[in-house]
Design a protein around this motif. Structure first.
Motif, mmCIF file in Angstrom:
data_model
loop_
_atom_site.group_PDB
_atom_site.id
_atom_site.type_symbol
_atom_site.label_atom_id
_atom_site.label_comp_id
_atom_site.label_asym_id
_atom_site.label_seq_id
_atom_site.Cartn_x
_atom_site.Cartn_y
_atom_site.Cartn_z
ATOM 1 N N LYS A 57 -5.282 3.236 -7.652
ATOM 2 C CA LYS A 57 -4.803 4.095 -6.536
ATOM 3 C C LYS A 57 -4.881 5.269 -6.363
ATOM 4 C CE LYS A 57 -0.535 3.836 -3.927
ATOM 5 N NZ LYS A 57 0.999 3.291 -3.719
ATOM 6 N N ALA A 61 -7.247 7.757 -3.453
ATOM 7 C CA ALA A 61 -6.660 8.723 -2.931
ATOM 8 C C ALA A 61 -7.494 10.005 -3.226
ATOM 9 C CB ALA A 61 -5.249 8.849 -3.420
ATOM 10 N N ASN A 64 -10.853 9.874 -1.166
ATOM 11 C CA ASN A 64 -10.623 10.047 0.333
ATOM 12 C C ASN A 64 -10.337 11.438 0.859
ATOM 13 O OD1 ASN A 64 -10.983 7.469 0.878
ATOM 14 N ND2 ASN A 64 -8.970 6.676 0.737
ATOM 15 N N ARG A 65 -10.327 12.440 -0.178
ATOM 16 C CA ARG A 65 -9.899 13.838 0.456
ATOM 17 C C ARG A 65 -10.928 14.395 1.207
ATOM 18 N NH1 ARG A 65 -7.216 17.297 -4.214
ATOM 19 N NH2 ARG A 65 -5.484 17.576 -2.952
#
Length: 65
Positions: A57, A61, A64-65
């Protein structure tokens, strides 16, 4: 799920889809002496799986920055 891993170690593996591991754990669990190592194995495996999901996870994350 942790209580299941302590009291029914083979069921913990079975519910997570690890059929062969559940059978091996059940064979170990059948003996009274093997119950404690089977329970420890199931709890550690459960904690490792949770950590892996948490890490996946975090990696998603960061991508996806």
């Amino acid at each position: 799920m942790t209580l299941i891993a302590i009291f029914f170690p083979f069921l913990s593996f079975f519910l997570r889809g690890r059929i062969l591991t559940a059978i091996i754990c059940l064979v170990l669990q059948i003996t009274l002496i093997g119950w404690i190592p089977a329970a420890v194995w199931a709890v550690i495996s459960l904690q490792n799986e949770r950590a892996d999901r948490r890490n996946d996870k975090l990696i998603k994350a960061m991508r996806n920055r």
